[in-house]
Design an enzyme around this catalytic site. Structure first.
Site, PDB file in Angstrom:
ATOM      1  N   LYS A 131       0.831  -1.212   0.000  1.00 37.24           N
ATOM      2  CA  LYS A 131       0.000   0.000   0.000  1.00 37.24           C
ATOM      3  C   LYS A 131       0.863   1.258   0.000  1.00 37.24           C
ATOM      4  CE  LYS A 131      -1.826   1.655   3.991  1.00 37.24           C
ATOM      5  NZ  LYS A 131      -1.563   3.098   4.168  1.00 37.24           N
ATOM      6  N   ASN A 132       1.824   1.310   0.907  1.00 40.84           N
ATOM      7  CA  ASN A 132       2.595   2.543   1.069  1.00 40.84           C
ATOM      8  C   ASN A 132       3.586   2.785  -0.065  1.00 40.84           C
ATOM      9  OD1 ASN A 132       1.172   3.101   3.335  1.00 40.84           O
ATOM     10  ND2 ASN A 132       2.846   2.732   4.786  1.00 40.84           N
TER      11      ASN A 132
ATOM     12  N   ARG B 107      -4.679  10.593   4.841  1.00 42.18           N
ATOM     13  CA  ARG B 107      -3.641  11.588   5.028  1.00 42.18           C
ATOM     14  C   ARG B 107      -2.614  11.591   3.899  1.00 42.18           C
ATOM     15  NH1 ARG B 107      -0.123  14.325   8.563  1.00 42.18           N
ATOM     16  NH2 ARG B 107       1.798  13.630   7.602  1.00 42.18           N
TER      17      ARG B 107
ATOM     18  N   CYS C 109      -5.157  13.367  13.189  1.00 42.11           N
ATOM     19  CA  CYS C 109      -5.337  11.963  12.868  1.00 42.11           C
ATOM     20  C   CYS C 109      -5.360  11.237  14.188  1.00 42.11           C
ATOM     21  CB  CYS C 109      -4.164  11.523  12.006  1.00 42.11           C
ATOM     22  SG  CYS C 109      -4.022   9.766  11.828  1.00 42.11           S
TER      23      CYS C 109
ATOM     24  N   ARG D 116       0.616  14.563  13.529  1.00 44.69           N
ATOM     25  CA  ARG D 116       1.098  14.331  12.164  1.00 44.69           C
ATOM     26  C   ARG D 116       1.121  15.601  11.316  1.00 44.69           C
ATOM     27  NH1 ARG D 116      -1.191   8.532  10.221  1.00 44.69           N
ATOM     28  NH2 ARG D 116       0.809   8.387   9.228  1.00 44.69           N
ATOM     29  N   PRO D 117       1.987  16.543  11.650  1.00 40.85           N
ATOM     30  CA  PRO D 117       2.062  17.779  10.856  1.00 40.85           C
ATOM     31  C   PRO D 117       2.716  17.542   9.486  1.00 40.85           C
ATOM     32  CG  PRO D 117       3.771  17.766  12.538  1.00 40.85           C
ATOM     33  CD  PRO D 117       2.953  16.520  12.750  1.00 40.85           C
ATOM     34  N   VAL D 118       2.647  18.553   8.619  1.00 45.68           N
ATOM     35  CA  VAL D 118       3.292  18.459   7.307  1.00 45.68           C
ATOM     36  C   VAL D 118       4.333  19.567   7.119  1.00 45.68           C
ATOM     37  CG1 VAL D 118       1.427  17.248   6.096  1.00 45.68           C
ATOM     38  CG2 VAL D 118       1.373  19.744   6.237  1.00 45.68           C
ATOM     39  N   ASP D 119       4.817  20.108   8.246  1.00 44.08           N
ATOM     40  CA  ASP D 119       5.749  21.232   8.146  1.00 44.08           C
ATOM     41  C   ASP D 119       6.996  20.890   7.322  1.00 44.08           C
ATOM     42  OD1 ASP D 119       6.075  19.557  10.563  1.00 44.08           O
ATOM     43  OD2 ASP D 119       7.913  20.718  10.819  1.00 44.08           O
ATOM     44  N   GLN D 120       7.467  19.655   7.396  1.00 42.16           N
ATOM     45  CA  GLN D 120       8.686  19.285   6.664  1.00 42.16           C
ATOM     46  C   GLN D 120       8.450  19.256   5.150  1.00 42.16           C
ATOM     47  OE1 GLN D 120      11.746  18.879   8.335  1.00 42.16           O
ATOM     48  NE2 GLN D 120      10.424  19.717   9.929  1.00 42.16           N
TER      49      GLN D 120
ATOM     50  N   ASP E 113       4.379   0.691  12.250  1.00 40.64           N
ATOM     51  CA  ASP E 113       3.206   0.026  11.656  1.00 40.64           C
ATOM     52  C   ASP E 113       3.098  -1.449  12.055  1.00 40.64           C
ATOM     53  OD1 ASP E 113       2.389   2.347  10.471  1.00 40.64           O
ATOM     54  OD2 ASP E 113       2.954   1.789   8.429  1.00 40.64           O
TER      55      ASP E 113
ATOM     56  N   ARG F 110      -8.846  -0.231   4.716  1.00 40.30           N
ATOM     57  CA  ARG F 110      -7.944   0.779   4.143  1.00 40.30           C
ATOM     58  C   ARG F 110      -6.615   0.145   3.764  1.00 40.30           C
ATOM     59  NH1 ARG F 110      -6.150   5.202   7.601  1.00 40.30           N
ATOM     60  NH2 ARG F 110      -4.821   5.289   5.791  1.00 40.30           N
TER      61      ARG F 110
HETATM   62  C1  UD1 Z   1       4.221   6.949   6.617  1.00 38.30           C
HETATM   63  C2  UD1 Z   1       3.368   5.738   6.356  1.00 38.30           C
HETATM   64  C3  UD1 Z   1       2.738   5.237   7.658  1.00 38.30           C
HETATM   65  C4  UD1 Z   1       3.818   5.012   8.708  1.00 38.30           C
HETATM   66  C5  UD1 Z   1       4.720   6.228   8.858  1.00 38.30           C
HETATM   67  C6  UD1 Z   1       5.914   5.979   9.759  1.00 38.30           C
HETATM   68  C7  UD1 Z   1       2.627   6.109   4.089  1.00 38.30           C
HETATM   69  C8  UD1 Z   1       1.498   6.435   3.178  1.00 38.30           C
HETATM   70  N1  UD1 Z   1       2.334   6.101   5.394  1.00 38.30           N
HETATM   71  O1  UD1 Z   1       3.357   7.965   7.122  1.00 38.30           O
HETATM   72  O2  UD1 Z   1       2.054   4.026   7.382  1.00 38.30           O
HETATM   73  O3  UD1 Z   1       3.220   4.743   9.950  1.00 38.30           O
HETATM   74  O4  UD1 Z   1       5.223   6.615   7.564  1.00 38.30           O
HETATM   75  O5  UD1 Z   1       6.647   4.900   9.297  1.00 38.30           O
HETATM   76  O6  UD1 Z   1       3.722   5.841   3.646  1.00 38.30           O
HETATM   77  N2  UD1 Z   1       6.404  14.638  10.995  1.00 38.30           N
HETATM   78  C9  UD1 Z   1       6.574  15.974  11.293  1.00 38.30           C
HETATM   79  N3  UD1 Z   1       6.497  16.888  10.269  1.00 38.30           N
HETATM   80  C10 UD1 Z   1       6.262  16.521   8.980  1.00 38.30           C
HETATM   81  C11 UD1 Z   1       6.098  15.170   8.682  1.00 38.30           C
HETATM   82  C12 UD1 Z   1       6.182  14.238   9.715  1.00 38.30           C
HETATM   83  O7  UD1 Z   1       6.785  16.338  12.451  1.00 38.30           O
HETATM   84  O8  UD1 Z   1       6.205  17.400   8.106  1.00 38.30           O
HETATM   85  C13 UD1 Z   1       6.495  13.622  12.077  1.00 38.30           C
HETATM   86  C14 UD1 Z   1       5.209  12.830  12.292  1.00 38.30           C
HETATM   87  O9  UD1 Z   1       4.333  13.512  13.130  1.00 38.30           O
HETATM   88  C15 UD1 Z   1       5.745  11.561  12.889  1.00 38.30           C
HETATM   89  C16 UD1 Z   1       7.095  11.375  12.182  1.00 38.30           C
HETATM   90  O10 UD1 Z   1       7.426  12.639  11.655  1.00 38.30           O
HETATM   91  O11 UD1 Z   1       5.968  11.715  14.267  1.00 38.30           O
HETATM   92  C17 UD1 Z   1       7.100  10.351  11.069  1.00 38.30           C
HETATM   93  O12 UD1 Z   1       6.019  10.601  10.214  1.00 38.30           O
HETATM   94  P1  UD1 Z   1       6.070  10.332   8.650  1.00 38.30           P
HETATM   95  O13 UD1 Z   1       7.239   9.480   8.300  1.00 38.30           O
HETATM   96  O14 UD1 Z   1       5.910  11.615   7.931  1.00 38.30           O
HETATM   97  O15 UD1 Z   1       4.741   9.479   8.448  1.00 38.30           O
HETATM   98  P2  UD1 Z   1       3.848   9.471   7.158  1.00 38.30           P
HETATM   99  O16 UD1 Z   1       4.705   9.754   5.977  1.00 38.30           O
HETATM  100  O17 UD1 Z   1       2.637  10.287   7.386  1.00 38.30           O
END
Ligand code: UD1
Length: 423
Positions: free
Chosen positions: A22-23, A93, A117, A122-126, A305, A397
């Protein structure tokens, strides 16, 4: 309302086939936005998240034909409005993965903020910090991210932490940027490496995907592709944990053992044998189940996961296991449900202490997120009597027909219709 009914206390015996990841499929579907023409994805799992992504691509002007295990994406036709609406993004997401491709391809993208979530903020700042470094002007208003750049340009980006979809978003954006991009402190998950392979097929030059530093030489245009998706390591690991909990012996077809090494090491430690048989894996419970401590971490650490499924197994292991979740806050929502089935678990912040009991007892439980649902099914396999797992849409899902796959290996697991869902 669908639910999964498990009648426990049976060993698993037989063959289970692992589907596509899936991922890996989700970012690769989003990568089709980077080119014109027809792309073909093979070995795609039949999941609700795939349907959601297909719906999103259709909104973005693509013709999408889902014929599992294949998905064809064709287009675009007509004028593309590069906007991903809240109604779709809120369902999944990972929809934020269209942000990078859209701004790179159309100079503008408007994508709903994914929002909170169940398993944490789970922010997207990065993602945004990276796109800004590539020259995008970012504004966030009215719940939407707006990214604009006539043409992205290559740059150096250092992530503050490794993010899987953040790394993928930037890899896709950089593939159409002018010049060379270097991404530092990248996520090293196998699915990131897989996206790198696809972007290279499309004509970008991506080096180092799967390591913490990735170099990308952007192209002016990218080509459509034909690609078979790698096997799902988390699905495979889930069935391994099921054998660990319930006992038995299964052949796991197409299990991606190399990608699962951090999990397999722990499985062997607790008494689950995992051996390669050609391109498949033999998974057996070798004796009484022992406990082992686990701390989740980004790849190649133990995957978050797999935390819930491993915990279900530890509920019936001899001794005490300490599990620490370091990737997401608030990812122990399965704990109270496992407790209702007789598990002895105490949590303190991001640590769970599990004292194994000989057997769980079947109960009616509620799935709260995708992997938590899988842990409840595993617990049901080792519980006396009947377990009903409600809110199966979480399971759908990310697991293709889990009830059929487990039933094919001798488990008494079926999908049932419940008249109503309790509030
Ligand atoms: C992906 C996987 C999800 C898995 C996760 C961690 C997909 C579609 N989903 O989710 O199944 O559980 O990796 O292996 O591939 N973070 C920030 N800022 C950001 C982005 C992330 O602080 O901009 C933090 C998150 O809150 C979290 C950590 O970074 O604590 C890791 O998250 P991330 O690797 O981004 O997870 P996803 O990509 O959402």
């Amino acid at each position: 309302m669908d639910a999964i009914r498990v009648r426990g206390a049976r060993q698993l015996k037989g063959t289970i086939r692992v589907g596509g990841a899936k991922n890996a499929a989700l970012p690769i579907l989003c990568a089709t936005l980077l080119s014109d023409g027809e792309s073909l994805l093979r070995n795609v799992p039949g999941l609700r998240d795939i349907e959601t992504t297909a719906a999103l691509l259709r909104v973005l002007g693509r013709d999408v034909t889902v014929s599992i295990p294949e998905v064809r994406v064709h287009g675009p036709k007509g004028t593309v409005v590069p906007e991903a609406p809240y109604e779709l993004v809120r369902q999944m997401r990972a929809s934020v993965l269209v942000l990078g491709p859209l701004v790179a391809r159309y100079g503008r993208a408007k994508v709903s903020l994914p929002g909170g979530c169940q398993i944490g903020a789970r922010p997207v700042d990065q993602h945004l910090l990276g796109l800004e470094a590539l020259g995008a002007k970012i504004t966030v208003e009215h719940g939407y991210i707006l990214a604009e750049a006539p043409r992205l340009r290559g740059a150096e980006v250092a992530f503050d932490l490794p993010t899987v979809t953040g790394t993928e978003n930037l890899m896709m954006a950089a593939s159409l940027a002018k010049g060379r991009t270097t991404l530092v402190n990248c996520a090293r998950e196998p699915e990131v490496e897989e996206l790198g392979r696809v972007l290279n097929k499309m004509g970008a030059r991506v080096e180092g995907a799967g390591t913490s530093i990735i170099h990308i030489h952007g192209a002016d245009e990218l080509e459509p592709f034909d690609h078979a998706i790698i096997a799902d390591r988390i699905e495979a690991g889930t069935f391994m944990a099921a054998v660990g909990a319930a006992g038995g012996d299964i052949l796991l077809e197409h299990a991606p053992l190399d990608d699962l090494e951090p999990v397999i090491v722990k499985l062997r430690r607790v008494g689950v044998g995992v051996e390669r048989e050609g391109e498949h894996a033999r998974v057996q419970r070798l004796g009484p189940l022992n406990s082992a401590d686990v701390t989740t971490a980004p790849h190649p650490g133990f995957p978050t996961d797999m935390q819930a499924q491993f915990m279900a197994m530890m509920c019936v292991a001899g001794g005490r296991a300490v599990m620490t979740e370091t990737v997401f806050e608030n990812r122990f929502m399965h704990v109270p449900e496992l407790g209702r089935m007789g598990a002895h678990i105490q949590t303190h912040n991001n640590t769970a202490v599990i004292d194994g009991v000989p057997r769980l007892s079947g109960a009616s439980v509620m799935a709260t997120d995708l992997r938590a649902s899988a842990s409840l099914v595993i617990a049901g396999l080792v519980a006396e009597g009947e377990t009903i797992v409600r809110r199966v849409y979480h399971l759908d899902r990310g697991y293709e027909a889990i009830e059929k796959k487990l039933a094919g290996a001798g488990a008494d697991v079926t999908r049932v219709q419940l008249e109503s869902e309790p509030a």
